[in-house]
Write a protein that holds these residues in place. Structure first.
Motif, mmCIF file in Angstrom:
data_model
loop_
_atom_site.group_PDB
_atom_site.id
_atom_site.type_symbol
_atom_site.label_atom_id
_atom_site.label_comp_id
_atom_site.label_asym_id
_atom_site.label_seq_id
_atom_site.Cartn_x
_atom_site.Cartn_y
_atom_site.Cartn_z
ATOM 1 N N ALA A 1 21.642 -26.670 -11.251
ATOM 2 C CA ALA A 1 22.716 -27.295 -12.026
ATOM 3 C C ALA A 1 22.963 -28.689 -11.458
ATOM 4 C CB ALA A 1 23.982 -26.454 -11.950
ATOM 5 N N PRO A 2 22.808 -29.735 -12.270
ATOM 6 C CA PRO A 2 22.874 -31.098 -11.743
ATOM 7 C C PRO A 2 24.260 -31.536 -11.296
ATOM 8 C CG PRO A 2 22.647 -31.136 -14.123
ATOM 9 C CD PRO A 2 22.454 -29.711 -13.695
ATOM 10 N N GLU A 3 25.306 -30.784 -11.669
ATOM 11 C CA GLU A 3 26.660 -31.167 -11.263
ATOM 12 C C GLU A 3 27.000 -30.754 -9.832
ATOM 13 O OE1 GLU A 3 27.306 -27.099 -13.365
ATOM 14 O OE2 GLU A 3 25.899 -28.799 -13.400
ATOM 15 N N ARG A 4 26.158 -29.962 -9.206
ATOM 16 C CA ARG A 4 26.463 -29.503 -7.854
ATOM 17 C C ARG A 4 26.291 -30.645 -6.852
ATOM 18 N NH1 ARG A 4 27.425 -23.687 -7.155
ATOM 19 N NH2 ARG A 4 28.147 -24.542 -5.184
ATOM 20 N N PRO A 5 27.132 -30.692 -5.804
ATOM 21 C CA PRO A 5 27.009 -31.756 -4.797
ATOM 22 C C PRO A 5 25.603 -31.813 -4.212
ATOM 23 C CG PRO A 5 29.040 -30.517 -4.471
ATOM 24 C CD PRO A 5 28.255 -29.774 -5.521
ATOM 25 N N GLY A 6 25.013 -32.994 -4.213
ATOM 26 C CA GLY A 6 23.677 -33.186 -3.654
ATOM 27 C C GLY A 6 22.542 -32.923 -4.617
ATOM 28 N N ALA A 7 22.858 -32.497 -5.843
ATOM 29 C CA ALA A 7 21.794 -32.112 -6.775
ATOM 30 C C ALA A 7 20.928 -33.297 -7.198
ATOM 31 C CB ALA A 7 22.396 -31.433 -8.010
ATOM 32 N N ILE A 8 21.533 -34.447 -7.428
ATOM 33 C CA ILE A 8 20.766 -35.598 -7.926
ATOM 34 C C ILE A 8 19.745 -36.058 -6.883
ATOM 35 C CG2 ILE A 8 20.900 -37.964 -8.769
ATOM 36 C CD1 ILE A 8 21.968 -35.764 -10.697
ATOM 37 N N GLU A 9 20.158 -36.140 -5.637
ATOM 38 C CA GLU A 9 19.219 -36.515 -4.578
ATOM 39 C C GLU A 9 18.138 -35.446 -4.417
ATOM 40 O OE1 GLU A 9 17.276 -38.674 -1.870
ATOM 41 O OE2 GLU A 9 18.977 -39.364 -3.076
ATOM 42 N N PHE A 10 18.519 -34.194 -4.562
ATOM 43 C CA PHE A 10 17.569 -33.083 -4.481
ATOM 44 C C PHE A 10 16.503 -33.220 -5.572
ATOM 45 C CE2 PHE A 10 16.088 -28.751 -5.053
ATOM 46 C CZ PHE A 10 16.145 -28.182 -3.785
ATOM 47 N N ILE A 11 16.936 -33.550 -6.784
ATOM 48 C CA ILE A 11 16.001 -33.744 -7.916
ATOM 49 C C ILE A 11 15.023 -34.874 -7.611
ATOM 50 C CG2 ILE A 11 15.868 -34.511 -10.330
ATOM 51 C CD1 ILE A 11 18.608 -32.985 -10.691
ATOM 52 N N LYS A 12 15.528 -35.962 -7.069
ATOM 53 C CA LYS A 12 14.645 -37.097 -6.727
ATOM 54 C C LYS A 12 13.565 -36.669 -5.741
ATOM 55 C CE LYS A 12 18.150 -40.710 -7.440
ATOM 56 N NZ LYS A 12 19.014 -41.726 -6.770
ATOM 57 N N ARG A 13 13.943 -35.870 -4.768
ATOM 58 C CA ARG A 13 12.969 -35.416 -3.763
ATOM 59 C C ARG A 13 11.933 -34.475 -4.376
ATOM 60 N NH1 ARG A 13 15.905 -34.246 2.050
ATOM 61 N NH2 ARG A 13 16.618 -36.369 2.452
ATOM 62 N N LEU A 14 12.384 -33.605 -5.277
ATOM 63 C CA LEU A 14 11.427 -32.731 -5.969
ATOM 64 C C LEU A 14 10.397 -33.560 -6.715
ATOM 65 C CD1 LEU A 14 13.693 -29.922 -7.499
ATOM 66 C CD2 LEU A 14 12.148 -29.708 -5.538
ATOM 67 N N ARG A 15 10.885 -34.579 -7.427
ATOM 68 C CA ARG A 15 9.977 -35.419 -8.214
ATOM 69 C C ARG A 15 8.955 -36.112 -7.313
ATOM 70 N NH1 ARG A 15 11.425 -39.615 -13.124
ATOM 71 N NH2 ARG A 15 9.283 -40.175 -13.584
ATOM 72 N N GLN A 16 9.380 -36.548 -6.155
ATOM 73 C CA GLN A 16 8.457 -37.207 -5.221
ATOM 74 C C GLN A 16 7.326 -36.279 -4.794
ATOM 75 O OE1 GLN A 16 11.101 -38.497 -2.100
ATOM 76 N NE2 GLN A 16 11.840 -40.282 -3.260
ATOM 77 N N LEU A 17 7.616 -34.981 -4.777
ATOM 78 C CA LEU A 17 6.596 -33.999 -4.403
ATOM 79 C C LEU A 17 5.794 -33.492 -5.606
ATOM 80 C CD1 LEU A 17 8.496 -31.786 -1.780
ATOM 81 C CD2 LEU A 17 6.862 -33.647 -1.360
ATOM 82 N N GLY A 18 6.126 -33.980 -6.815
ATOM 83 C CA GLY A 18 5.419 -33.538 -8.015
ATOM 84 C C GLY A 18 5.859 -32.165 -8.497
ATOM 85 N N ILE A 19 7.053 -31.742 -8.117
ATOM 86 C CA ILE A 19 7.581 -30.435 -8.509
ATOM 87 C C ILE A 19 8.542 -30.618 -9.678
ATOM 88 C CG2 ILE A 19 9.028 -28.495 -7.750
ATOM 89 C CD1 ILE A 19 7.875 -29.033 -4.909
ATOM 90 N N VAL A 20 8.429 -29.765 -10.679
ATOM 91 C CA VAL A 20 9.278 -29.855 -11.864
ATOM 92 C C VAL A 20 10.709 -29.470 -11.499
ATOM 93 C CG1 VAL A 20 9.753 -28.873 -14.140
ATOM 94 C CG2 VAL A 20 7.398 -29.403 -13.475
ATOM 95 N N ALA A 21 11.648 -30.356 -11.840
ATOM 96 C CA ALA A 21 13.073 -30.047 -11.727
ATOM 97 C C ALA A 21 13.588 -29.721 -13.116
ATOM 98 C CB ALA A 21 13.834 -31.231 -11.140
ATOM 99 N N SER A 22 14.253 -28.572 -13.244
ATOM 100 C CA SER A 22 14.707 -28.107 -14.545
ATOM 101 C C SER A 22 16.207 -27.821 -14.493
ATOM 102 C CB SER A 22 13.951 -26.835 -14.935
ATOM 103 O OG SER A 22 14.329 -26.388 -16.221
ATOM 104 N N ILE A 23 16.924 -28.210 -15.559
ATOM 105 C CA ILE A 23 18.345 -27.918 -15.662
ATOM 106 C C ILE A 23 18.533 -26.496 -16.180
ATOM 107 C CG2 ILE A 23 20.491 -28.500 -16.859
ATOM 108 C CD1 ILE A 23 19.516 -31.382 -17.004
#
Length: 232
Positions: free
Chosen positions: A165-187
């Motif tokens: 859930a993107p509204e959780r504290p730290g979620a946006i930075e977490f998504i950025k890191r997933l993308r850097q690793l080539g891992i799909v981030a899904s809402i």
């Protein structure tokens, strides 16, 4: 080794024969041979599977054989590849399930082919009734990159998708890191605002997990988190 199968083509309904040599399709040819009720179609793909046929991927008793049995059940229904999905749970149970999936891939070539990658759904989701769905509230928590690294180590790098859930504290930075690793981030399992969803998309989210399933029984006509995701 040569093999052939005859059935109705999934698009045309006409009888065809598929010829295979050494595991590769060499020809798909029309035929006059009777085909009964067999159909020839591409393999189906399931990107979110928690278990099937009485076998659970999320139990403390999951074993390598559990994973093998799930692959057999999926093949019977025409699903040739899938993302085994580990859901919100205690830290150690999630790690156990992820390690077991990795061990199944390492020891069974058929499982290794079937598993596209491991999908972790939660625990970084909304705590609210409705969006949380069937996930247990006491195990819902904020995104934790160190915990993700534990998952990925247990999976031997096989994590391919994370639902959060993107509204959780730290979620946006977490998504950025997933993308850097080539891992799909899904809402998924979210009560996010439009702004939260837009920020998640800008950070690298590319997918929604069972959109509208994890949701409040009643939501505003607009704006709401379902329309916001569809708009993206």
């Amino acid at each position: 080794m040569r093999k052939s199968w005859t059935g109705k083509h999934w698009l045309t309904g006409l009888p065809v024969t598929v010829n295979v040599e050494d595991g590769r399709v060499t020809a798909v040819e029309q035929t006059n041979q009777l085909t009964a009720d067999r159909w020839i179609a591409p393999g189906l793909i399931d990107v979110q599977l928690n278990g099937i046929g009485g076998f659970d991927l999320n139990g403390t008793d999951v074993t390598v054989d559990t994973v093998r049995q799930i692959v057999k059940v999926l093949h019977q229904g025409g699903v040739t590849r899938f993302c085994p999905t580990i859901v919100t749970g205690p830290r150690e149970r999630m790690l156990h399930c992820i390690r077991t999936l990795a061990a199944a891939c390492e020891t069974d070539p058929q499982v290794a082919h079937a598993v596209i990658g491991i999908h972790v759904e939660g625990p970084f989701i909304s705590p609210e009734d409705g969006p949380r769905g069937a996930h247990n509230l006491k195990w819902v928590r904020d995104p934790d990159w160190d915990e993700f690294l534990e998952w990925n180590e247990a999976a031997a790098g096989r994590i391919s998708k994370v639902t959060l859930a993107p509204e959780r504290p730290g979620a946006i930075e977490f998504i950025k890191r997933l993308r850097q690793l080539g891992i799909v981030a899904s809402i998924g399992h979210t009560a996010a605002s439009e702004a939260d969803i837009q920020a998640a998309v800008e950070a690298g989210v590319t997918m929604s997990t069972h959109l509208g399933n994890g949701a409040h029984p009643y939501i505003k006509r607009h704006p709401n988190y379902i329309w916001a995701q569809l708009a993206e």
